[in-house]
Scaffold this active site. Structure first.
Site, PDB file in Angstrom:
ATOM      1  N   SER A  48      -2.529   2.853 -39.040  1.00 13.59           N
ATOM      2  CA  SER A  48      -1.374   2.864 -39.969  1.00 13.59           C
ATOM      3  C   SER A  48      -1.114   3.879 -40.845  1.00 13.59           C
ATOM      4  O   SER A  48      -0.051   4.046 -41.437  1.00 13.59           O
ATOM      5  CB  SER A  48      -1.628   1.478 -40.819  1.00 13.59           C
ATOM      6  OG  SER A  48      -2.594   1.414 -41.501  1.00 13.59           O
ATOM      7  N   ASP A 323       1.027  -1.138 -51.038  1.00 14.81           N
ATOM      8  CA  ASP A 323       0.328  -2.223 -50.796  1.00 14.81           C
ATOM      9  C   ASP A 323      -1.301  -2.138 -50.746  1.00 14.81           C
ATOM     10  O   ASP A 323      -1.644  -1.254 -51.285  1.00 14.81           O
ATOM     11  CB  ASP A 323       0.883  -2.936 -49.166  1.00 14.81           C
ATOM     12  CG  ASP A 323       0.402  -2.149 -48.279  1.00 14.81           C
ATOM     13  OD1 ASP A 323      -0.621  -1.168 -48.297  1.00 14.81           O
ATOM     14  OD2 ASP A 323       0.734  -2.408 -46.933  1.00 14.81           O
ATOM     15  N   HIS A 326      -2.568   0.702 -48.500  1.00 14.51           N
ATOM     16  CA  HIS A 326      -1.542   2.004 -48.001  1.00 14.51           C
ATOM     17  C   HIS A 326      -0.933   2.609 -49.314  1.00 14.51           C
ATOM     18  O   HIS A 326      -0.342   1.922 -50.097  1.00 14.51           O
ATOM     19  CB  HIS A 326      -0.438   1.644 -47.090  1.00 14.51           C
ATOM     20  CG  HIS A 326      -1.012   0.746 -45.648  1.00 14.51           C
ATOM     21  ND1 HIS A 326      -0.865  -0.252 -45.713  1.00 14.51           N
ATOM     22  CD2 HIS A 326      -1.514   1.345 -44.800  1.00 14.51           C
ATOM     23  CE1 HIS A 326      -1.514  -0.740 -44.375  1.00 14.51           C
ATOM     24  NE2 HIS A 326      -2.024   0.116 -43.893  1.00 14.51           N
TER      25      HIS A 326
END
Ligand SMILES: *[C@@H]1O[C@H](CO)[C@@H](O)[C@H](O)[C@H]1NC(C)=O
Ligand SMILES: *[C@@H]1O[C@H](CO)[C@@H](O)[C@H](O)[C@H]1NC(C)=O
Ligand SMILES: *[C@@H]1O[C@H](CO)[C@@H](O)[C@H](O)[C@H]1NC(C)=O
Ligand SMILES: *[C@@H]1O[C@H](CO)[C@@H](O)[C@H](O)[C@H]1NC(C)=O
Ligand SMILES: *[C@@H]1O[C@H](CO)[C@@H](O)[C@H](O)[C@H]1NC(C)=O
Length: 351
Positions: A48, A323, A326
């Protein structure tokens, strides 16, 4: 222990929700003229931290509000409020953003010339809890395109970005929830396994013809908001293990460069570890980057008990982390500003 359980619960949430991990201006405007940079394709592998939209839209996570609120204004499959590392690296190399593997059949063929991203949020070098291909599988997808979509000469000026940000370790921790001793005593040898597999994967990407391969070091994970409530002693253990991973990675990359006959090094580490710390510590001394007043507080605080009760900060631009895991667009932008000279020196051809 309570905080450890909270941490693990958050990690679980992130695994299963993501199914686990405007305009950009890293490059100064004087360099914006469209002269050929010397690199023409970017291939992306990993998780991610680099995925620009390969996960299924039905996975929610990065495909759900408020992801993408800064750019492009709606969810884009990036695990952030806006641009991420892949966008900033492509811009530094003056290559257009590579298409995602998912959309490769739906775009104009000319767009394939900038490379492709095979990265999926939640993946690792080994299998994790997600249904997406691990790094071996991602490289297999790339290999299948060679000889038809990409010819050997297409790769002669290509770069790969390979992200292994920690999903293998999250998976390992989750597999040892009932076995703290196994966790404690098994972690070091698992780190060795992970880095050995990274070495195998990097070597394979080079053998397939990619010219330059960049791999970020692990970030200082103990400072990631998801771990913010851990006791200092456990944070210390986390940092020691991060350093162990990064030391081994350094050795692997030195070995890979030594065994290849390239005149300049094919493999390079992007030093996220020290760069993240530099950005966290910046109190105004670094020109062009923000001072993040509370760098370890996430903008988007996900409420584990009730997702609708999650809270969003007023200004994502003032936060380093988007978040619990990230960085924000502003966070990534700062990291790439600090790294700019070293990255261009390592990845662009010598003038
Ligand atoms: C990658 O995934 C495939 C399919 O799940 C699996 O067979 C293989 O063992 C995995 N590779 C590694 C290195 O874990
Ligand atoms: C580099 O390669 C040479 C020749 O293969 C070998 O003798 C040497 O030990 C290697 N050095 C490192 C640091 O791996
Ligand atoms: C950042 O600050 C921390 C805590 O004060 C310190 O331990 C660390 O060495 C600093 N790192 C850098 C890269 O300045
Ligand atoms: C929503 O968040 C508030 C503040 O953190 C908390 O007091 C409340 O219990 C939460 N409500 C639900 C339904 O989880
Ligand atoms: C850039 O490279 C130099 C030389 O290797 C190193 O000393 C420095 O720490 C690097 N800077 C960053 C931000 O990685």
């Amino acid at each position: 222990m309570n905080s450890l359980m909270k941490l693990l619960a958050s990690l679980l949430l992130i695994i299963f929700s993501s199914l686990l991990f405007g305009d950009i201006d890293v490059v100064e405007s004087s360099n914006q003229n469209h002269r050929f940079s010397g690199r023409n394709k970017l291939f992306v592998f990993g998780d991610s931290y680099v995925d620009t939209g390969n996960t299924k839209t039905t996975d929610k996570g990065a495909w759900e509000f408020p992801y993408g609120i800064t750019y492009p204004g709606k969810p884009s499959g990036r695990f952030s409020d806006g641009h991420i590392s892949t966008d900033f690296l492509a811009q530094l190399l003056r290559i257009k953003l590579p298409v995602t593997y998912k959309e490769k059949d739906d775009v104009d063929k000319t767009r394939l010339q900038y490379g492709m991203s095979f990265a999926y949020g939640g993946t690792g070098v080994f299998d994790t809890k997600v249904k997406y291909p691990n790094m071996t599988g991602q490289i297999n997808l790339f290999e299948k395109l060679l000889g038809n979509v990409y010819s050997p000469s297409d790769l002669s000026s290509s770069v790969a970005l390979v992200s292994v940000a920690g999903n293998d370790y999250i998976t390992f921790v989750l597999a040892h929830l009932d076995d703290p001793l196994g966790l404690l005593f098994g972690l070091k040898s698992f780190i060795e396994k992970v880095v050995n597999q990274i070495e195998v994967d990097l070597r394979r990407i080079r053998t397939l013809g990619v010219k330059k391969i960049a791999i970020p070091s692990l970030t200082p994970l103990a400072y990631t908001p998801v771990l913010a409530n851990l006791p200092e002693s456990i944070k210390g253990i986390v940092q020691d293990n991060v350093k162990y991973h990064n030391d081994l990675l350094q050795k692997s990359v030195a070995k890979l460069n030594n065994e290849s006959n390239d005149i300049d090094s094919a493999f390079t580490i992007i030093d996220y570890y020290n760069t993240f710390l530099t950005v966290f510590n910046n109190t105004g001394g670094i020109p062009g980057i923000l001072t993040f007043k509370t760098p370890f507080i996430a903008c988007y605080k996900i409420d584990l008990n009730d997702i609708k009760n999650s809270t969003l900060c007023d200004d994502p631009k003032s936060a380093f982390f988007w978040d619990p895991i990230h960085p924000t667009q502003e966070g990534w932008k700062s990291v790439y500003k600090v790294l700019r000279n070293n990255i261009t020196t390592a990845l662009l051809p010598k003038a």
